[in-house]
Motif scaffolding. Sequence first.
Motif, PDB file in Angstrom:
ATOM      1  N   PHE A  59       1.164  -0.566   0.375  1.00  0.00           N
ATOM      2  CA  PHE A  59       0.149   0.355  -0.131  1.00  0.00           C
ATOM      3  C   PHE A  59       0.749   1.074  -0.207  1.00  0.00           C
ATOM      4  CE2 PHE A  59      -3.152  -3.454   1.477  1.00  0.00           C
ATOM      5  CZ  PHE A  59      -3.741  -2.086   0.774  1.00  0.00           C
ATOM      6  N   ALA A  60       1.890   0.771   0.631  1.00  0.00           N
ATOM      7  CA  ALA A  60       3.292   2.599   0.247  1.00  0.00           C
ATOM      8  C   ALA A  60       3.685   2.698  -0.789  1.00  0.00           C
ATOM      9  CB  ALA A  60       3.774   2.368   1.337  1.00  0.00           C
ATOM     10  N   THR A  61       3.978   1.874  -1.445  1.00  0.00           N
ATOM     11  CA  THR A  61       4.272   1.711  -3.190  1.00  0.00           C
ATOM     12  C   THR A  61       3.575   2.150  -3.933  1.00  0.00           C
ATOM     13  OG1 THR A  61       5.299  -0.235  -2.456  1.00  0.00           O
ATOM     14  CG2 THR A  61       5.709   0.272  -4.584  1.00  0.00           C
ATOM     15  N   PRO A  62       3.935   3.903  -4.896  1.00  0.00           N
ATOM     16  CA  PRO A  62       2.421   4.182  -4.986  1.00  0.00           C
ATOM     17  C   PRO A  62       1.881   3.144  -6.517  1.00  0.00           C
ATOM     18  CG  PRO A  62       4.308   5.386  -4.968  1.00  0.00           C
ATOM     19  CD  PRO A  62       5.036   4.249  -4.368  1.00  0.00           C
ATOM     20  N   THR A  63       3.612   2.835  -7.351  1.00  0.00           N
ATOM     21  CA  THR A  63       3.170   1.371  -8.462  1.00  0.00           C
ATOM     22  C   THR A  63       2.410   0.561  -8.463  1.00  0.00           C
ATOM     23  OG1 THR A  63       5.260   2.618  -8.895  1.00  0.00           O
ATOM     24  CG2 THR A  63       4.657   0.671 -10.531  1.00  0.00           C
ATOM     25  N   LEU A  64       2.093  -0.505  -7.395  1.00  0.00           N
ATOM     26  CA  LEU A  64       1.749  -1.526  -7.341  1.00  0.00           C
ATOM     27  C   LEU A  64       0.040  -0.148  -6.049  1.00  0.00           C
ATOM     28  CD1 LEU A  64       3.904  -3.087  -4.985  1.00  0.00           C
ATOM     29  CD2 LEU A  64       3.800  -3.414  -7.481  1.00  0.00           C
ATOM     30  N   LEU A  65       0.293   0.033  -5.262  1.00  0.00           N
ATOM     31  CA  LEU A  65      -1.230   0.802  -5.508  1.00  0.00           C
ATOM     32  C   LEU A  65      -2.411   1.272  -6.033  1.00  0.00           C
ATOM     33  CD1 LEU A  65      -3.193   0.956  -2.887  1.00  0.00           C
ATOM     34  CD2 LEU A  65      -2.443   3.251  -2.481  1.00  0.00           C
ATOM     35  N   LEU A  66      -1.439   1.817  -7.670  1.00  0.00           N
ATOM     36  CA  LEU A  66      -1.817   2.395  -8.562  1.00  0.00           C
ATOM     37  C   LEU A  66      -2.561   1.405 -10.215  1.00  0.00           C
ATOM     38  CD1 LEU A  66      -0.099   5.437  -9.321  1.00  0.00           C
ATOM     39  CD2 LEU A  66      -2.397   5.704  -8.955  1.00  0.00           C
ATOM     40  N   VAL A  67      -1.819   0.473 -10.050  1.00  0.00           N
ATOM     41  CA  VAL A  67      -1.809  -0.608 -10.607  1.00  0.00           C
ATOM     42  C   VAL A  67      -3.279  -1.792 -10.311  1.00  0.00           C
ATOM     43  CG1 VAL A  67      -0.650  -2.380 -10.152  1.00  0.00           C
ATOM     44  CG2 VAL A  67      -0.733  -2.416 -12.327  1.00  0.00           C
ATOM     45  N   ALA A  68      -2.874  -1.350  -8.610  1.00  0.00           N
ATOM     46  CA  ALA A  68      -4.220  -2.711  -8.265  1.00  0.00           C
ATOM     47  C   ALA A  68      -6.075  -1.545  -8.711  1.00  0.00           C
ATOM     48  CB  ALA A  68      -3.486  -2.632  -7.016  1.00  0.00           C
ATOM     49  N   LEU A  69      -5.374  -0.448  -7.795  1.00  0.00           N
ATOM     50  CA  LEU A  69      -6.884   0.404  -8.379  1.00  0.00           C
ATOM     51  C   LEU A  69      -7.362   0.446 -10.061  1.00  0.00           C
ATOM     52  CD1 LEU A  69      -6.085   4.101  -6.044  1.00  0.00           C
ATOM     53  CD2 LEU A  69      -7.760   1.360  -5.292  1.00  0.00           C
ATOM     54  N   ALA A  70      -6.452   0.347 -11.011  1.00  0.00           N
ATOM     55  CA  ALA A  70      -6.617   0.986 -12.371  1.00  0.00           C
ATOM     56  C   ALA A  70      -7.451  -0.211 -12.691  1.00  0.00           C
ATOM     57  CB  ALA A  70      -5.286   1.386 -12.841  1.00  0.00           C
ATOM     58  N   ALA A  71      -6.755  -1.855 -11.985  1.00  0.00           N
ATOM     59  CA  ALA A  71      -7.167  -3.267 -12.289  1.00  0.00           C
ATOM     60  C   ALA A  71      -8.316  -2.725 -12.265  1.00  0.00           C
ATOM     61  CB  ALA A  71      -6.392  -4.307 -12.067  1.00  0.00           C
ATOM     62  N   GLY A  72      -8.408  -2.233 -10.843  1.00  0.00           N
ATOM     63  CA  GLY A  72     -10.298  -2.892 -10.363  1.00  0.00           C
ATOM     64  C   GLY A  72     -10.926  -2.378 -11.061  1.00  0.00           C
ATOM     65  N   ALA A  73     -11.360  -0.872 -11.391  1.00  0.00           N
ATOM     66  CA  ALA A  73     -12.015  -0.067 -11.532  1.00  0.00           C
ATOM     67  C   ALA A  73     -11.698  -0.350 -12.949  1.00  0.00           C
ATOM     68  CB  ALA A  73     -11.071   1.563 -11.924  1.00  0.00           C
ATOM     69  N   THR A  74     -11.252  -1.104 -13.920  1.00  0.00           N
ATOM     70  CA  THR A  74     -11.232  -2.541 -15.087  1.00  0.00           C
ATOM     71  C   THR A  74     -12.589  -3.128 -14.888  1.00  0.00           C
ATOM     72  OG1 THR A  74      -9.421  -1.102 -15.627  1.00  0.00           O
ATOM     73  CG2 THR A  74     -10.633  -3.197 -17.353  1.00  0.00           C
ATOM     74  N   GLN A  75     -11.952  -4.248 -13.806  1.00  0.00           N
ATOM     75  CA  GLN A  75     -12.960  -5.231 -13.778  1.00  0.00           C
ATOM     76  C   GLN A  75     -14.166  -4.755 -13.347  1.00  0.00           C
ATOM     77  OE1 GLN A  75     -11.196  -7.964 -10.804  1.00  0.00           O
ATOM     78  NE2 GLN A  75      -9.918  -8.812 -12.532  1.00  0.00           N
ATOM     79  N   PHE A  76     -14.463  -3.463 -12.815  1.00  0.00           N
ATOM     80  CA  PHE A  76     -15.924  -2.832 -12.546  1.00  0.00           C
ATOM     81  C   PHE A  76     -16.921  -3.073 -13.561  1.00  0.00           C
ATOM     82  CE2 PHE A  76     -19.073  -0.513 -12.234  1.00  0.00           C
ATOM     83  CZ  PHE A  76     -19.217  -0.112 -10.669  1.00  0.00           C
TER      84      PHE A  76
END
Length: 435
Positions: free
Chosen positions: A230-247
Amino acid sequence: MTSATPAAPPAAAPRSDRYAWLVLGILCFVYVLNFLDRQLLSILAKPIQDDLGITDGQLGRLGGLYFALFYCILGVPVAWLADRGNRTRVLTIACALWSAATIACGLSANYGQLAAARMSVGIGEAGGVPPSYSIISDYFPPHRRGRALALFNLGPPLGQALGVAFGAKIAAAYDWRLAFILLGAAGLIAAVGVWAFVREPRRGATDTQPVAADMAGEAVSFWMTVKTFFATPTLLLVALAAGATQFVTYATLGFTTLFLMREKAMTLDQVAIWYALVLAIGVSSGIYLSGRLIDRYAARRPQVYGTIPAYALLLAVPFFIGFVAAPGWPLAMTFLIVPTFLNYFYLTPAVTLVQNSVAPRQRTLAGAVLLLIMNLIGLGLGPTWLGAASDWFRASHPDHSLQYAFYTLVPFYLIAAALHLAVARTVKRAHGVQS
């Protein structure tokens, strides 16, 4: 946890290991059954609704929120256990559990029993994908990992297509309950196959630059891995981006069969042929091609982890609108091919970026955190949103409530694309700092 920038490939590729490809094939087959069991509810939505008398909103919660709460939340502690123990054993038990729960779905006599069975499927599937990601990463080196994970990620489209083809055919010829029972039985056989043929690999066996903690055999702290993710911007952002796509993708998957039958006059037999072909060709091609593109360009241009899925999503939007607005199912199917292909350019880049960015003993847990975030957003909220929207539009547009509900997904395409572009900027910046 190491840098979020993927390692460059070595100068020479190691000789292909036939057993590694055998393991990949077995794990992919299990993933096919995993996703087939998961999506069977949406495929057979119409006969289930007719039999049990449930609404679109209830259907959305069954396939979304109820399933995702157990699948996502339990996935993290299960992955932590797998990182500290035998991943193959965890996968075997998980496969047996979700398969037995799938059989229970077919034996359900009312909505409450079906909801309990779906929750049990989610509990079992929590131990399926993260251990597989980690096992594959220890059988394939970084420069071949994108291709291997892309092939593994063909499990969802193959599961969707086979579910549509065989699930719809069985339901049309016999009964929707029989489809659940037969597929659950196949999963129990697959669990035996994993136990018998998949050996637990040595952690970090294929990494060219092992992490010190892993070389020493130290167990990585559960909370350290989660906190660092959660403290690594790249990993958190890619998870949020993937989540929005999976929505978008899970909402679409959850209701496309029902939409085609109810509002496009498509029969279950036609769904079993044409929609199955669209899923098999479109999704698998998108997942595989994105993996090849990542393997080819990511070492020189790491921002492609974000730009490839972002541009694909933007290109998909007009075709998605055409699918929703088409007056009949043949034209709708023609439009649907394009977003079905482009919507899945996100998955392999996201998984590969995470697996390449963490230490070997963190891979299962990091993969589970990725799945937790993206599936809580996508799987948990996507179908739930679309089902609730359809119920809301039913008062004003009783004959086209699902059509209007599908239109509400367009803004989420744009949100997902924006998040993927943010991933591209973050990865590029991290790469530039370390160059």
